[in-house]
Design a protein around this motif. Structure first.
Motif, short mmCIF file in Angstrom:
data_model
loop_
_atom_site.label_atom_id
_atom_site.label_comp_id
_atom_site.label_asym_id
_atom_site.label_seq_id
_atom_site.Cartn_x
_atom_site.Cartn_y
_atom_site.Cartn_z
N GLY A 75 -12.40 19.01 -11.05
CA GLY A 75 -11.20 18.50 -11.55
C GLY A 75 -10.04 18.17 -10.74
O GLY A 75 -9.09 17.54 -11.38
N TYR A 76 -10.25 18.10 -9.66
CA TYR A 76 -9.04 17.68 -8.51
C TYR A 76 -8.88 16.04 -8.43
O TYR A 76 -7.77 15.52 -8.50
N GLY A 77 -10.07 15.45 -8.76
CA GLY A 77 -9.84 13.99 -8.71
C GLY A 77 -9.02 13.47 -10.11
O GLY A 77 -8.35 12.66 -9.96
N GLN A 78 -9.66 14.09 -11.08
CA GLN A 78 -8.87 13.98 -12.51
C GLN A 78 -7.29 14.20 -12.30
O GLN A 78 -6.57 13.46 -12.63
N ALA A 79 -7.02 15.42 -11.94
CA ALA A 79 -5.67 15.85 -11.80
C ALA A 79 -4.94 14.98 -10.74
O ALA A 79 -3.68 14.60 -11.14
N ALA A 80 -5.52 14.53 -9.79
CA ALA A 80 -4.75 13.54 -8.80
C ALA A 80 -4.54 12.17 -9.40
O ALA A 80 -3.53 11.51 -9.33
N ALA B 69 1.00 -1.21 -0.11
CA ALA B 69 0.01 0.03 -0.06
C ALA B 69 0.90 1.04 -0.05
O ALA B 69 1.73 1.32 0.64
N TRP B 70 0.36 2.06 -0.96
CA TRP B 70 1.30 3.44 -0.96
C TRP B 70 -0.11 4.49 -0.96
O TRP B 70 -0.80 4.37 -2.03
N PHE B 71 -0.11 5.37 -0.09
CA PHE B 71 -1.18 6.29 0.14
C PHE B 71 -0.60 7.64 0.25
O PHE B 71 0.26 7.90 0.81
N ARG B 72 -1.31 8.63 -0.19
CA ARG B 72 -1.27 9.97 -0.09
C ARG B 72 -2.43 10.63 0.15
O ARG B 72 -3.68 10.39 -0.37
N ALA B 73 -2.24 12.07 0.75
CA ALA B 73 -3.33 13.11 0.55
C ALA B 73 -3.16 13.79 -0.51
O ALA B 73 -2.19 13.94 -1.17
N ILE B 74 -4.42 14.42 -0.98
CA ILE B 74 -4.61 15.24 -2.15
C ILE B 74 -4.56 16.38 -1.87
O ILE B 74 -5.47 16.95 -0.78
N HIS B 75 -3.55 17.37 -2.17
CA HIS B 75 -3.61 18.90 -2.06
C HIS B 75 -3.91 19.26 -3.27
O HIS B 75 -3.29 19.02 -4.30
N ALA B 76 -4.51 20.88 -3.33
CA ALA B 76 -4.72 21.24 -4.48
C ALA B 76 -4.76 22.86 -4.20
O ALA B 76 -5.13 23.25 -2.81
#
Length: 155
Positions: A95-100, A44-51
């Motif tokens: 569009g944040y999900g797409q960019a992530a 597992a590799w997990f990250r927070a999404i920041h924008a």
């Protein structure tokens, strides 16, 4: 769009766990569950999404988790898989999900042996299906625990 994937730390984990996709846990597991599962899965590799958002500047907008078989001494599956993706309901549709996912694809391309990224979704989630199709994912014809499997080739 300026979106980046940031390591979840002891200082940020509570904020990540407070994020809410607004689906009542029907389509995506709560982030606390994902983080707990990640601690028992070496791949597992997990990250927070920041924008960068108009309202807040740099903001925590979501969470994602990747199954990366290169991290495990004995992987259960050889494929890279987008295991979890969630965007907080306050930031959906921007569009944040797409960019992530695009940032994740960039990351996966750097991993040894990576030639595809897989994802699955519940059968009734037509909006989710449209989202992944718009990113170049296509159905494989397979199902995994009653979810439809999609793949995006990375070549």
């Amino acid at each position: 769009m300026n979106v980046h994937l940031v390591e979840v730390t002891k200082d940020s984990v509570r904020a990540v766990c407070r994020l809410d996709a607004g689906d009542g846990g029907m389509q995506v597991a709560p982030n606390a569950v994902s983080i707990a599962e990640a601690h028992f899965e070496p791949a597992a590799w997990f990250r927070a999404i920041h924008a960068d958002t108009p309202e807040q500047g740099d903001a925590l907008v979501g969470f994602l988790m990747l199954y990366d078989p290169t991290l495990s001494p004995a992987p259960e599956q050889p494929e890279f898989m987008l295991w979890r993706l969630m965007v907080d309901q306050r930031f959906q549709g921007r569009g944040y999900g797409q960019a992530a996912v695009e940032r994740l694809i960039d990351h996966v391309r750097t991993r040894p042996g990576a030639d595809a990224l897989y994802v699955s979704h519940v059968k009734e989630a037509e909006r989710t299906a449209r989202f992944y199709r718009s990113l170049g994912f296509a159905y494989t014809g397979e199902e995994d625990e009653d979810e439809l499997v999609m793949v995006r080739r990375l070549d």
